[in-house]
Design an enzyme around this catalytic site. Structure first.
Site, short mmCIF file in Angstrom:
data_model
loop_
_atom_site.label_atom_id
_atom_site.label_comp_id
_atom_site.label_asym_id
_atom_site.label_seq_id
_atom_site.Cartn_x
_atom_site.Cartn_y
_atom_site.Cartn_z
N ASP A 49 68.60 8.73 16.24
CA ASP A 49 68.92 10.00 15.31
C ASP A 49 70.55 10.22 15.41
OD1 ASP A 49 67.63 12.72 14.19
OD2 ASP A 49 69.41 13.05 15.15
N TYR A 54 78.29 13.88 13.38
CA TYR A 54 78.51 13.47 14.86
C TYR A 54 79.61 12.29 14.97
CZ TYR A 54 73.65 15.20 15.15
OH TYR A 54 72.45 15.80 15.13
N LYS A 234 69.09 12.91 23.97
CA LYS A 234 70.25 12.12 24.12
C LYS A 234 70.85 12.17 25.79
CE LYS A 234 74.99 12.80 24.92
NZ LYS A 234 75.64 13.43 26.19
N SER A 235 71.25 10.91 25.80
CA SER A 235 71.98 10.67 27.26
C SER A 235 73.16 9.68 27.04
CB SER A 235 71.04 10.34 28.36
OG SER A 235 71.68 10.20 29.57
N VAL A 236 74.18 9.63 27.95
CA VAL A 236 75.02 8.57 28.08
C VAL A 236 74.96 7.75 29.44
CG1 VAL A 236 76.80 9.29 26.37
CG2 VAL A 236 77.04 9.96 28.74
N ARG A 240 69.25 7.81 33.04
CA ARG A 240 68.40 8.85 32.36
C ARG A 240 67.77 8.12 30.87
NH1 ARG A 240 72.72 13.68 32.90
NH2 ARG A 240 72.35 14.42 34.90
N ASN A 244 63.94 8.70 30.36
CA ASN A 244 63.53 9.35 29.17
C ASN A 244 62.75 8.66 28.13
OD1 ASN A 244 65.23 11.44 30.16
ND2 ASN A 244 66.75 11.27 28.61
N1 NAP Z 1 69.78 18.69 13.45
C1 NAP Z 1 70.44 19.34 14.23
O1 NAP Z 1 71.01 20.41 13.94
C2 NAP Z 1 70.69 18.88 15.62
C3 NAP Z 1 71.64 19.73 16.72
C4 NAP Z 1 71.52 19.37 17.94
C5 NAP Z 1 70.98 18.19 18.42
N2 NAP Z 1 70.33 17.21 17.44
C6 NAP Z 1 69.60 15.97 17.62
O2 NAP Z 1 68.89 16.02 18.64
C7 NAP Z 1 69.19 14.97 19.78
C8 NAP Z 1 69.14 15.76 21.32
O3 NAP Z 1 69.69 16.94 21.24
P1 NAP Z 1 70.97 17.37 22.22
O4 NAP Z 1 71.69 16.09 22.21
O5 NAP Z 1 71.61 18.53 22.01
O6 NAP Z 1 70.53 17.62 23.71
P2 NAP Z 1 69.39 17.17 24.76
O7 NAP Z 1 68.59 16.05 24.37
O8 NAP Z 1 68.36 18.34 24.91
O9 NAP Z 1 70.10 17.10 26.02
C9 NAP Z 1 71.23 16.30 26.29
C10 NAP Z 1 71.80 16.62 27.37
O10 NAP Z 1 70.93 16.35 28.61
C11 NAP Z 1 71.46 15.54 29.56
N3 NAP Z 1 70.33 14.81 29.96
C12 NAP Z 1 69.82 13.73 29.14
N4 NAP Z 1 68.77 13.22 29.85
C13 NAP Z 1 68.47 13.82 31.04
C14 NAP Z 1 67.77 13.63 31.96
N5 NAP Z 1 66.64 12.97 32.16
N6 NAP Z 1 68.09 14.38 33.36
C15 NAP Z 1 68.93 15.33 33.42
N7 NAP Z 1 69.77 15.37 32.47
C16 NAP Z 1 69.39 14.78 31.10
C17 NAP Z 1 72.44 14.60 28.84
O11 NAP Z 1 73.40 14.22 29.82
P3 NAP Z 1 74.12 12.82 29.84
O12 NAP Z 1 74.33 12.47 28.56
O13 NAP Z 1 75.52 13.22 30.38
O14 NAP Z 1 73.50 12.01 30.56
C18 NAP Z 1 73.09 15.81 28.01
O15 NAP Z 1 73.97 16.62 28.63
C19 NAP Z 1 70.96 15.21 19.56
O16 NAP Z 1 71.48 13.91 20.21
C20 NAP Z 1 70.73 14.93 17.99
O17 NAP Z 1 70.23 13.52 17.68
C21 NAP Z 1 70.36 17.65 15.91
#
Ligand code: NAP
Length: 281
Positions: A49, A54, A234-236, A240, A244
């Site tokens: 996604d 982005y 999301k994760s880099v 993780r 996930n």
């Molecule tokens: N349509 C929209 O308006 C919209 C808005 C926001 C997001 N999105 C989509 O949704 C996706 C996911 O949302 P998001 O990126 O906002 O947040 P998320 O996936 O809820 O959280 C990502 C954060 O959590 C950390 N993380 C990931 N896996 C983990 C784990 N197993 N344990 C602990 N921490 C963990 C990551 O750190 P590290 O990367 O440092 O590991 C990062 O800081 C986005 O990438 C995007 O594709 C869409």
């Protein structure tokens, strides 16, 4: 290479299949995106996604092409950026996304935000219907749409959005919106599924995680999957990314799912779509 055969698919309202679990790339810097996405592909993810907003569509496309895996095994989503809601701009922006990704077609293209008061999203949606007719996108949908936005699309346009991608996590369960989507055969995608980490220290989540011997992130992602939503954490961080993805050898009980759903307090981490009018410069 791990296969993603464990990931269930959801059938969209036009018959296209989407893997229920994917990899989100929001906030991954452009120069890191190819490697992070390749890492995710190596772990088994086939659904990615991204969005024009982005700034990293190019890295996603490079990873898909470099993976050595057949293009048709992937499901790639991108989104129309906020500056391009004028119908002519939308069609041009879609062509730019196709060129930047450079993977032949896009599986799903979403209107990123409704942008009330900027331009009428109904006219933008009619331009997206033209993209769909053009055959370079397998499904079109919306993101951050509320019921009153969708009511207008359903009344005034032809193609029913295949998905609605909205913020959902245990502190924002969105049950009314999800029920509306289901009633209208619109699949719900949950963005920020772990609320960017905010929900991982919740005592209820931690208690369930200890009992099922999984991480808090795995418990929350499993909660989404068992509710039937589509997620793309999301994760880099390589460990993780794998953690996930390891969601298919355990289950939460119905009581666990209810206990997590009961954490809902209507708490957004992102903007409210009714007031968000941000246009990137
Ligand atoms: N349509 C929209 O308006 C919209 C808005 C926001 C997001 N999105 C989509 O949704 C996706 C996911 O949302 P998001 O990126 O906002 O947040 P998320 O996936 O809820 O959280 C990502 C954060 O959590 C950390 N993380 C990931 N896996 C983990 C784990 N197993 N344990 C602990 N921490 C963990 C990551 O750190 P590290 O990367 O440092 O590991 C990062 O800081 C986005 O990438 C995007 O594709 C869409």
């Amino acid at each position: 290479m791990a296969a993603d055969s464990a990931v269930p698919t959801i059938t969209l309202n036009n018959g296209v299949e989407i893997p229920q679990l994917g990899f989100g790339v929001f906030q991954i810097p452009p120069e890191q995106t190819k490697d992070a996405t390749l890492d995710a592909i190596q772990a088994g993810y086939r659904h990615i996604d991204t969005a024009e907003m982005y700034g990293n569509e190019q890295g996603v496309g490079e990873a898909v092409r470099a993976s050595g895996i057949d293009r048709d095994e992937f499901f790639v989503t991108s989104k129309l950026n906020n500056g391009f809601h004028d119908p002519a701009d939308a069609l041009a922006a879609f062509e730019v996304t196709l060129g930047t990704l450079d993977i032949g077609h896009v599986d799903l293209f979403l209107m990123h935000w409704p942008l009330p008061g900027v331009l009428d999203y109904v006219e933008t949606w009619k331009a997206m219907e033209k993209m769909y007719e053009g055959g370079k996108v397998r499904a079109i949908g919306v993101s951050n749409f509320k019921q009153h936005h969708l009511n207008r699309l359903l009344a005034e346009t032809t193609v029913i959005p295949a998905v609605n991608q909205i913020e959902i996590h245990p502190y924002l369960a969105q049950d009314d919106m999800r029920a509306y989507d289901t009633e209208h055969e619109i699949a719900t995608e949950a963005w920020s599924p772990i609320a960017q980490g905010l929900v991982l220290t919740d005592p209820v989540v931690e208690r369930i995680a200890r009992r099922v011997e999984r991480s808090a992130a795995q418990v929350v992602l499993r909660w989404h999957l068992q509710r039937g939503d589509i997620v793309f954490p999301k994760s880099v961080t390589s460990s993780r990314i794998r953690e996930n993805f390891a969601l298919f050898d355990f289950e939460l009980s119905d009581a666990d799912v209810s206990d997590i759903s009961a954490l809902d307090k209507g708490q957004r981490t992102g903007p409210d779509p009714d007031v968000f009018n941000y246009i990137p410069s």
